[in-house]
Scaffold this motif. Structure first.
Motif, PDB file in Angstrom:
ATOM      1  N   GLY A 152      -4.419 -73.809  15.046  1.00 16.88           N
ATOM      2  CA  GLY A 152      -4.025 -75.076  15.665  1.00 16.88           C
ATOM      3  C   GLY A 152      -3.220 -74.872  16.930  1.00 16.88           C
ATOM      4  N   THR A 153      -3.371 -75.817  17.839  1.00 16.73           N
ATOM      5  CA  THR A 153      -2.612 -75.747  19.091  1.00 16.73           C
ATOM      6  C   THR A 153      -1.985 -77.099  19.395  1.00 16.73           C
ATOM      7  N   ILE A 154      -1.039 -77.096  20.309  1.00 13.37           N
ATOM      8  CA  ILE A 154      -0.420 -78.342  20.768  1.00 13.37           C
ATOM      9  C   ILE A 154      -0.061 -78.174  22.247  1.00 13.37           C
ATOM     10  N   GLN A 155      -0.145 -79.273  22.992  1.00 14.94           N
ATOM     11  CA  GLN A 155       0.215 -79.202  24.408  1.00 14.94           C
ATOM     12  C   GLN A 155       1.734 -79.240  24.550  1.00 14.94           C
ATOM     13  N   VAL A 156       2.224 -78.565  25.563  1.00 11.16           N
ATOM     14  CA  VAL A 156       3.662 -78.487  25.801  1.00 11.16           C
ATOM     15  C   VAL A 156       4.262 -79.898  25.920  1.00 11.16           C
ATOM     16  N   GLY A 157       3.571 -80.752  26.669  1.00 10.18           N
ATOM     17  CA  GLY A 157       4.053 -82.121  26.873  1.00 10.18           C
ATOM     18  C   GLY A 157       4.162 -82.879  25.557  1.00 10.18           C
ATOM     19  N   GLU A 158       3.159 -82.688  24.699  1.00 11.95           N
ATOM     20  CA  GLU A 158       3.147 -83.364  23.400  1.00 11.95           C
ATOM     21  C   GLU A 158       4.275 -82.875  22.503  1.00 11.95           C
ATOM     22  N   LEU A 159       4.481 -81.578  22.551  1.00 12.33           N
ATOM     23  CA  LEU A 159       5.537 -80.980  21.740  1.00 12.33           C
ATOM     24  C   LEU A 159       6.885 -81.586  22.141  1.00 12.33           C
ATOM     25  N   ALA A 160       7.080 -81.726  23.454  1.00 13.97           N
ATOM     26  CA  ALA A 160       8.327 -82.304  23.956  1.00 13.97           C
ATOM     27  C   ALA A 160       8.474 -83.743  23.463  1.00 13.97           C
ATOM     28  N   LYS A 161       7.378 -84.491  23.547  1.00 17.73           N
ATOM     29  CA  LYS A 161       7.395 -85.896  23.134  1.00 17.73           C
ATOM     30  C   LYS A 161       7.740 -86.004  21.646  1.00 17.73           C
ATOM     31  N   GLU A 162       7.095 -85.127  20.863  1.00 18.09           N
ATOM     32  CA  GLU A 162       7.343 -85.077  19.420  1.00 18.09           C
ATOM     33  C   GLU A 162       8.824 -84.915  19.084  1.00 18.09           C
ATOM     34  N   MET A 163       9.466 -84.040  19.882  1.00 14.41           N
ATOM     35  CA  MET A 163      10.855 -83.735  19.590  1.00 14.41           C
ATOM     36  C   MET A 163      11.797 -84.708  20.283  1.00 14.41           C
ATOM     37  N   GLY A 164      11.238 -85.551  21.155  1.00 16.65           N
ATOM     38  CA  GLY A 164      12.059 -86.523  21.873  1.00 16.65           C
ATOM     39  C   GLY A 164      12.943 -85.853  22.917  1.00 16.65           C
ATOM     40  N   VAL A 165      12.444 -84.763  23.507  1.00 15.37           N
ATOM     41  CA  VAL A 165      13.202 -84.118  24.586  1.00 15.37           C
ATOM     42  C   VAL A 165      12.345 -84.090  25.850  1.00 15.37           C
ATOM     43  N   ILE A 225      -0.375 -74.493  23.486  1.00 15.90           N
ATOM     44  CA  ILE A 225       0.239 -73.306  22.894  1.00 15.90           C
ATOM     45  C   ILE A 225      -0.085 -73.284  21.403  1.00 15.90           C
ATOM     46  N   ASP A 226      -0.043 -72.111  20.801  1.00 15.87           N
ATOM     47  CA  ASP A 226      -0.407 -72.059  19.386  1.00 15.87           C
ATOM     48  C   ASP A 226       0.744 -72.560  18.510  1.00 15.87           C
ATOM     49  N   ALA A 227       0.388 -72.905  17.290  1.00 16.72           N
ATOM     50  CA  ALA A 227       1.333 -73.549  16.370  1.00 16.72           C
ATOM     51  C   ALA A 227       2.562 -72.668  16.132  1.00 16.72           C
ATOM     52  N   GLU A 228       2.333 -71.363  16.059  1.00 14.32           N
ATOM     53  CA  GLU A 228       3.435 -70.456  15.764  1.00 14.32           C
ATOM     54  C   GLU A 228       4.473 -70.465  16.882  1.00 14.32           C
ATOM     55  N   THR A 229       3.983 -70.368  18.120  1.00 14.14           N
ATOM     56  CA  THR A 229       4.876 -70.405  19.272  1.00 14.14           C
ATOM     57  C   THR A 229       5.604 -71.745  19.309  1.00 14.14           C
ATOM     58  N   ALA A 230       4.846 -72.820  19.051  1.00 14.00           N
ATOM     59  CA  ALA A 230       5.432 -74.162  19.052  1.00 14.00           C
ATOM     60  C   ALA A 230       6.577 -74.237  18.049  1.00 14.00           C
ATOM     61  N   ALA A 231       6.352 -73.626  16.880  1.00 15.96           N
ATOM     62  CA  ALA A 231       7.367 -73.666  15.830  1.00 15.96           C
ATOM     63  C   ALA A 231       8.630 -72.929  16.261  1.00 15.96           C
ATOM     64  N   ILE A 232       8.443 -71.804  16.967  1.00 16.86           N
ATOM     65  CA  ILE A 232       9.604 -71.029  17.420  1.00 16.86           C
ATOM     66  C   ILE A 232      10.412 -71.841  18.433  1.00 16.86           C
ATOM     67  N   VAL A 233       9.700 -72.430  19.393  1.00 15.51           N
ATOM     68  CA  VAL A 233      10.381 -73.225  20.420  1.00 15.51           C
ATOM     69  C   VAL A 233      11.047 -74.446  19.788  1.00 15.51           C
ATOM     70  N   ALA A 234      10.317 -75.082  18.868  1.00 15.84           N
ATOM     71  CA  ALA A 234      10.867 -76.274  18.211  1.00 15.84           C
ATOM     72  C   ALA A 234      12.153 -75.941  17.475  1.00 15.84           C
ATOM     73  N   SER A 235      12.170 -74.769  16.840  1.00 17.91           N
ATOM     74  CA  SER A 235      13.363 -74.400  16.081  1.00 17.91           C
ATOM     75  C   SER A 235      14.553 -74.179  17.021  1.00 17.91           C
ATOM     76  N   GLU A 236      14.252 -73.781  18.279  1.00 24.91           N
ATOM     77  CA  GLU A 236      15.305 -73.641  19.296  1.00 24.91           C
ATOM     78  C   GLU A 236      15.968 -74.989  19.576  1.00 24.91           C
ATOM     79  N   PHE A 237      15.205 -76.051  19.399  1.00 21.13           N
ATOM     80  CA  PHE A 237      15.728 -77.401  19.593  1.00 21.13           C
ATOM     81  C   PHE A 237      16.217 -78.000  18.275  1.00 21.13           C
ATOM     82  N   GLY A 238      16.235 -77.186  17.267  1.00 25.64           N
ATOM     83  CA  GLY A 238      16.724 -77.645  15.965  1.00 25.64           C
ATOM     84  C   GLY A 238      15.705 -78.455  15.176  1.00 25.64           C
ATOM     85  N   TYR A 239      14.421 -78.265  15.480  1.00 24.88           N
ATOM     86  CA  TYR A 239      13.392 -79.013  14.768  1.00 24.88           C
ATOM     87  C   TYR A 239      12.560 -78.111  13.877  1.00 24.88           C
ATOM     88  N   GLU A 240      12.179 -78.665  12.763  1.00 21.33           N
ATOM     89  CA  GLU A 240      11.186 -78.011  11.928  1.00 21.33           C
ATOM     90  C   GLU A 240       9.871 -78.669  12.278  1.00 21.33           C
TER      91      GLU A 240
END
Ligand code: GDP
Length: 477
Positions: free
Chosen positions: A1-14, A36-51
């Motif tokens: 699975g993948t997600i776009q950087v913009g979408e990931l940001a929107k998801e996290m509200g940042v 980006i792949d799901a794994e990378t997304a998860a790492i970045v998300a965790s940097e923002f305090g998100y699961e």
């Protein structure tokens, strides 16, 4: 699975810029539209305090099935599977039935195999047939938690009578709680003996109506296409008693019954719509994949704009090839569909890691205590009729007020693939007395985690089941 950087940001509200900066800090240059792949997304998300997990719970709720209210319900055609012993005429019968379809006649009778077809009778009534005869497909779907069949046509050749697979088919239909309509076939043959077939079936509890029973039976010749209309009439009669209904005015839900990778069209699958109406353009999740309906074709290769309940359609527009038995659920938008698919992939990986066995005799008591099971289902195989009967009686007598011992199949001979599949589909335990499984059966039992127990002393078999029911069975390691 993948997600776009913009979408990931929107998801996290940042802000997207903040996400891009985080990537840069981690040594990667990305753009807002980059996937980006799901794994990378998860790492970045965790940097923002998100699961990443948490963002999908919402989508899972979208999948929840809300039963339709009575006002939404409209009658729908029955979905029928043809079963019976090999060479008794299942394929020929399906072919003969297809020829009765008025629409097919108009179209010149050219049909493709897509896994199911719908027949329209001259008066407008419809019946949907699963185009893969036999109980293997039926049971493997059930083992995956999918039951699409409302009714079974049991084909029995009038010159051959009840055979092994006839009995098996009856067991499978009964275990699924699906009513049986009998087609006594090959009545054109000089040595046809429909009366003998009827008495053999009556012995198995399928008593024909004209003998005071409740089983509808038609005498047909699939080859000569005789009696087919009568048979379909009985199918519709039996279906009427089931009062089959579905809600057409809602987003579609259904099941995948066949799938393949087509060189030109990409991943394609036949979906049988069970609820709602499927339309071109609908976004969907199917098992662990997703997509958008690019086109829908029926078995005559005609393009459909919409498919109401009980309609089989070949769907184009899957991201990947789904599996037969997978669910198919229309989603509000494609993003939600993709996220649900990814969420399911993750869950599947987790489940694989902590794979749980099906019901084993050791776990019976545990499950009883938890109230998860109220009956112990057993597939019983023995070497001779005498022991089979003795064991069956003795085991059934172990039923108590709290738990029922239900022998869903009792037969003579080696433990077959079909026995194991039935057990898997019904969450039953297989008991073999002086018999062994075939190589294939052993393999499937391992794969499906079906518990097979062997005994050669009757009281031992009874004793172990009794102990399991009372929680006294020593666990085997
Ligand atoms: P399946 O294995 O149950 O799908 O059986 P088939 O449909 O392949 O039929 C097996 C054989 O029986 C074929 O040679 C058919 O032509 C023949 N057959 C099927 N139905 C009839 C029938 O009604 N009458 C006669 N005489 N032969 C039939």
């Amino acid at each position: 699975g993948t997600i776009q950087v913009g979408e990931l940001a929107k998801e996290m509200g940042v802000k997207a810029a903040d996400v891009i900066r985080k990537f840069m800090e981690m040594g990667t240059m990305v753009t807002i539209n980059q996937s980006i792949d799901a794994e990378t997304a998860a790492i970045v998300a965790s940097e923002f305090g998100y699961e990443v997990e948490a963002a999908t719970v919402e989508e899972e709720a979208l999948l929840e099935y809300v039963p339709p209210s009575p006002e939404e319900l409209k009658p729908r055609p029955p979905i029928v599977t043809v079963m019976g012993h090999v060479d008794h005429g299942k394929t020929t019968l399906l072919d003969a039935i297809r020829h009765t379809d008025v629409a097919a006649r108009e179209a010149g009778g050219i049909t493709q195999h897509i896994g199911a077809y719908k027949v329209r009778l001259p008066d407008g009534r419809e019946i949907t047939f699963i185009d893969t005869p036999g109980h293997e497909a039926f049971t493997s779907m059930r083992a995956r938690g999918a039951q699409v069949t409302d009714l079974v046509i049991l084909v029995v050749a009038a010159d051959d009578g009840v055979m092994d697979q006839t009995r098996e088919a009856i067991d499978h239909a009964r275990a699924a709680g699906v009513p049986i309509v009998v087609a006594i076939n090959k009545i054109d043959k000089p040595d046809a003996n429909p009366e003998r077939v009827k008495s053999e079936l009556a012995e198995l509890g399928l008593v024909p109506e004209d003998w005071g029973g409740e089983t509808l039976m038609a005498e047909v010749s699939a080859k000569k296409r005789q009696g087919i209309e009568d048979l379909l009439e009985l199918v519709l009669l039996q279906a009427e008693m089931l009062d089959l209904k579905a809600a057409p005015d809602r987003p579609a839900r259904g099941r995948i019954i066949e799938s393949r990778l087509d060189k030109g069209k990409g991943p394609v699958a036949t979906v049988i719509v069970q609820e709602g109406t499927l339309r071109e353009g609908d976004p969907f999740v199917a098992g662990m994949t997703f997509g958008r309906v690019r086109a829908m074709l029926n078995e005559r290769g005609e393009r459909l704009k919409e498919a109401p309940p009980a309609t089989p359609v070949e769907v184009l527009g899957f991201e990947e090839v789904p599996q037969a038995g997978d669910d198919f659920i229309v989603m509000p938008d494609e993003t939600a569909a993709r996220r649900v698919a990814e969420y399911r992939q993750r869950k599947a990986r987790e489940a694989e890691a902590a794979r749980e066995a099906r019901l084993s005799l050791e776990r019976v008591f545990e499950k009883l205590k938890e109230g998860e099971v109220k009956e112990l289902k057993i597939v019983l195989k023995a070497d001779v009729q005498g022991t089979l009967e003795a064991l069956r009686d003795a085991l059934q007598k172990l039923s108590t007020d709290e738990v029922r011992v239900n022998i869903i199949r009792a037969g003579i001979g080696a433990i077959s693939e079909s026995d194991v599949m039935l057990a898997a589909a019904s969450d039953a335990v297989v008991i073999g007395f002086n018999v062994r499984p075939t190589g294939k059966a052993k393999e499937i039992a391992k794969q499906e985690k079906v518990d097979i127990r062997f005994y050669d002393v009757i009281y031992q078999a009874i004793d172990e089941v009794k102990k399991a029911l009372s929680g006294m069975l020593e666990p085997e390691y």
